[in-house]
Design a protein around this motif. Sequence first.
Motif, PDB file in Angstrom:
ATOM      1  N   SER A 133       0.812  -1.211   0.000  1.00  0.00           N
ATOM      2  CA  SER A 133       0.000   0.000   0.000  1.00  0.00           C
ATOM      3  C   SER A 133       0.848   1.264   0.000  1.00  0.00           C
ATOM      4  CB  SER A 133      -0.938   0.001   1.216  1.00  0.00           C
ATOM      5  OG  SER A 133      -0.223  -0.288   2.393  1.00  0.00           O
ATOM      6  N   ARG A 138       6.896  -2.813   4.321  1.00  0.00           N
ATOM      7  CA  ARG A 138       6.257  -2.596   5.616  1.00  0.00           C
ATOM      8  C   ARG A 138       6.204  -3.864   6.460  1.00  0.00           C
ATOM      9  NH1 ARG A 138       1.163   0.556   4.820  1.00  0.00           N
ATOM     10  NH2 ARG A 138       2.742   2.197   4.801  1.00  0.00           N
ATOM     11  N   TYR A 139       6.073  -5.019   5.809  1.00  0.00           N
ATOM     12  CA  TYR A 139       5.907  -6.268   6.545  1.00  0.00           C
ATOM     13  C   TYR A 139       7.139  -7.171   6.443  1.00  0.00           C
ATOM     14  CZ  TYR A 139       1.128  -4.610   6.342  1.00  0.00           C
ATOM     15  OH  TYR A 139      -0.004  -3.832   6.455  1.00  0.00           O
ATOM     16  N   LYS A 576       3.659   1.636  10.685  1.00  0.00           N
ATOM     17  CA  LYS A 576       4.090   2.505   9.593  1.00  0.00           C
ATOM     18  C   LYS A 576       5.176   3.444  10.098  1.00  0.00           C
ATOM     19  CE  LYS A 576      -0.189   2.808   6.860  1.00  0.00           C
ATOM     20  NZ  LYS A 576      -1.027   1.809   7.520  1.00  0.00           N
ATOM     21  N   ASN A 597      -0.598  -1.983  12.138  1.00  0.00           N
ATOM     22  CA  ASN A 597      -1.028  -2.935  11.123  1.00  0.00           C
ATOM     23  C   ASN A 597      -0.972  -4.338  11.710  1.00  0.00           C
ATOM     24  OD1 ASN A 597      -0.852  -0.774   9.022  1.00  0.00           O
ATOM     25  ND2 ASN A 597       1.319  -0.945   9.503  1.00  0.00           N
ATOM     26  N   THR A 624      -4.960  -9.105   6.619  1.00  0.00           N
ATOM     27  CA  THR A 624      -4.228  -7.908   7.012  1.00  0.00           C
ATOM     28  C   THR A 624      -5.196  -6.764   7.275  1.00  0.00           C
ATOM     29  OG1 THR A 624      -2.410  -8.581   5.565  1.00  0.00           O
ATOM     30  CG2 THR A 624      -2.382  -6.321   6.377  1.00  0.00           C
ATOM     31  N   GLU A 626      -4.884  -2.762   8.008  1.00  0.00           N
ATOM     32  CA  GLU A 626      -3.931  -1.656   8.019  1.00  0.00           C
ATOM     33  C   GLU A 626      -4.508  -0.416   8.684  1.00  0.00           C
ATOM     34  OE1 GLU A 626      -0.555  -2.036   4.760  1.00  0.00           O
ATOM     35  OE2 GLU A 626      -2.263  -0.855   4.097  1.00  0.00           O
ATOM     36  N   LYS A 639      -6.058   3.158   3.869  1.00  0.00           N
ATOM     37  CA  LYS A 639      -6.460   2.422   5.063  1.00  0.00           C
ATOM     38  C   LYS A 639      -7.470   1.376   4.635  1.00  0.00           C
ATOM     39  CE  LYS A 639      -8.674   2.882   9.582  1.00  0.00           C
ATOM     40  NZ  LYS A 639      -9.352   3.807  10.514  1.00  0.00           N
ATOM     41  N   SER A 641      -8.471  -3.220   4.599  1.00  0.00           N
ATOM     42  CA  SER A 641      -8.218  -4.574   5.061  1.00  0.00           C
ATOM     43  C   SER A 641      -8.092  -5.476   3.848  1.00  0.00           C
ATOM     44  CB  SER A 641      -9.358  -5.062   5.960  1.00  0.00           C
ATOM     45  OG  SER A 641      -9.453  -4.263   7.123  1.00  0.00           O
TER      46      SER A 641
END
Length: 788
Positions: A133, A138-139, A576, A597, A624, A626, A639, A641
């Motif tokens: 995103s 991020r993950y 984030k 998240n 997930t 977010e 934002k 899911s």
Amino acid sequence: MPTPLRRLPHRHPLALAVSWALLPTTVAWAQAAPSTVPAAVAASAAPADAAPAPAETTPDAGLDLGRIVVTGATTARSKMKQSVSVSTVDSEQVQNSTAASAVEVLRAVPGLRAESSGGEGNANLGVRGLPMSDGGGRYVQLQEDGLPVLLVGDVSFATADQFVRADYTLDSIDVVRGGSASTLSTNSPGAIVNFIGKTGKVPGGAVGMSLGLDHRQQRIDFQHGGKLGDKLYYQFGGFYRLGEGTRHTDVTTENGGQFRASLTKELDDRGSYVRVSLKQLKDNTPTYLPVPVQLDGNTIKQLPGIDPRNAFFINSHFPTDVVVGADGHSVTTHPGDGLGVNVSAFGVETQLKPGDGWTVTDRFRKSVINGRFIGLFPAGSQPADYTGSTPVFSAHIFNTSLDDMGNVFNDLRVQKELKLGDEHRLTLTGGLFSGIQNVAQTWYWNRYNVGLTGDGAALYDNAGNPSTEPVGDATTTWGGCCFRSIDVRLTAVAPYAALTWERGPLSLDASVRQDRQRGTGSQRFGDAASGGSWNPDRTTAVHYTADATSYSVGGNYEFGKSLAAFTRFSHGASWKSPDRVIWDERVATGVDPYPVNEVDQFEGGIKFRQSGLNAFVTLFNARTKEGAGFEVTTQTVKKDSYTSQGLEAELAWRLGDFKVAGGATWTHAEIDSGPNKGHTPRRQADWVYQISPSYSFGSLEVGGAIIGTTKSYAQNDNQVVLPGFSVVNLFANYELTPELLLSAGVNNVFDQLGYTEAEGQNNLGNNPLYIARAVNGRSAKLSLRYTF
């Protein structure tokens, strides 16, 4: 990257070592045989070069399923015994990916999406359908020798891969997807990618030179390691390069290198040791950002004279860019410097084994990191006030000073093994991770008119005359949104605990982690009202706290030496980067909660091996959720899911001198909330695949790699399609003597046009333009390496 061309008993072990970094378009060979222990153990959860758990001796076709790994795990066991999906980037994968950067090699890892089309840094990393995103990973947490490179993986203009280089000092890369990655590191519910360095336990050295055949680049790599005295080992090495990268320009855009060294002292025969390490990285490389394209309906088309495979809008026509620094004074910068990074790091790693089943491991590293990110971003079509006859587009120069991205990390782990009987044991683990991460940046983005005539970075004023000056400063770019200075310090504390129960072929494990983070500092904005400098009335004091609990439960069962199965459920969290969140003053000041998240994953898989065939197949399901975050390039808050499910498979087959390795990932992902509910997340393809065959003819080995993807969508609205594509790479290696290796390789042999990301139209306001970033076009290199 190490790994052997073939086993030649008459040769020194290091005669087979070649760094993939010396020849990014060819292959890298290892200094150690497959399934060796030190590479995996040296910098992981229980790193030890002495007295490690024995590696399994069952024949392996290439996936190293008998290799002992502890990255993302609490006990040192083979892949066959671990209840996680883990891959090792070894000779087969490096050879077949023909990577051009440290992250690009990860394209060969199933389940992991590595969009490395931005050059040496600025890559986007996704895993198992978890959303991309925003930029970065991020993950996914990138580590060096078991500690994070950065605490957060999605910092704008400072993604973790920018501060990692692969050279002769790199031993291997472990990649753990899902599983206990949620509980054994911070901000990594999707994956841990651990770059593991050599330690000198295998003595010898190498030096090599490479030369671009169709582009200007020269590079030298070197490394040496060995024994200094009784149980004392050293390792040092690095690289230096000079050139322009694979996209042509008339300025030097590559200039710099790296030096790494370590000294290891074994304290006893039980596996106790102390290791001191140093790293100095100072490097400039070109920043490849999206380029202008056009839409034909929902199909991307090239503009005349603008080839996304090699277009680059910074050259001698664009000599300087004057910005405002954090102190309010003017700073003259040089766009040709591109991505400039400076890293000075010092680390100490200690492992003590006093006996009776106790192990104490501590890893510490302090890194001083700064630099500058400069890249040209097409932000709009020809401006309304432009009166010239030469067609132009409006470009913003992303000129961001990385004032301070330094950090200090420490991970202390205490472990006790209890033997409860024959093949019956319980391992208890407790640990504490702590760290400080600075996120201090200054943004100042001028606006330029850049010619659309295929003549590189030809700049024009609003009357259409050649110029080197901007047509707008940062107070007007995107409404003055990004004349910005951030200075935030993240403090992280994470206690964690795990237990592992083993009895015969069955092992069960569970782990939990409590992450607590605090952000303090300030955010400032500048504007025209303050005379083009920082406005004291637009300053926010940042102070927030956030916490989350992660947990994971898994089990593995060995049906025999050739077959094993595992299953696992995990709940993980990530944060984030503050630069993406503190736009919201209520969040920045702690009035509203800082968005966290959350990822829930279920996975199960099988591992199979025979003398000529290996397979590792995993089914996964991930959900997930977010928190809100701001994306600069699209000027939107994201934002949502997400749900994803799929299958990832690794396979390797060997028959005499012929070998082939491959992987494929099928993913069905969906957006579960918001206006795009039911759509496929952006840049998520149904299929991503790799296949890498090779064949040896005595002293000559030839091979190639096919890396491909099916179609995906540019954005969550699923309007514009990114077509599927495949890239073919070829290499050849010839042994002139047992110590001298000549290598040649071609990346993207057929000059395939493949888009990795795209955006535009209404997302860019009243002056729409569509832009896209593509993989680099064809490039070729020649390398010569001598080992001793």
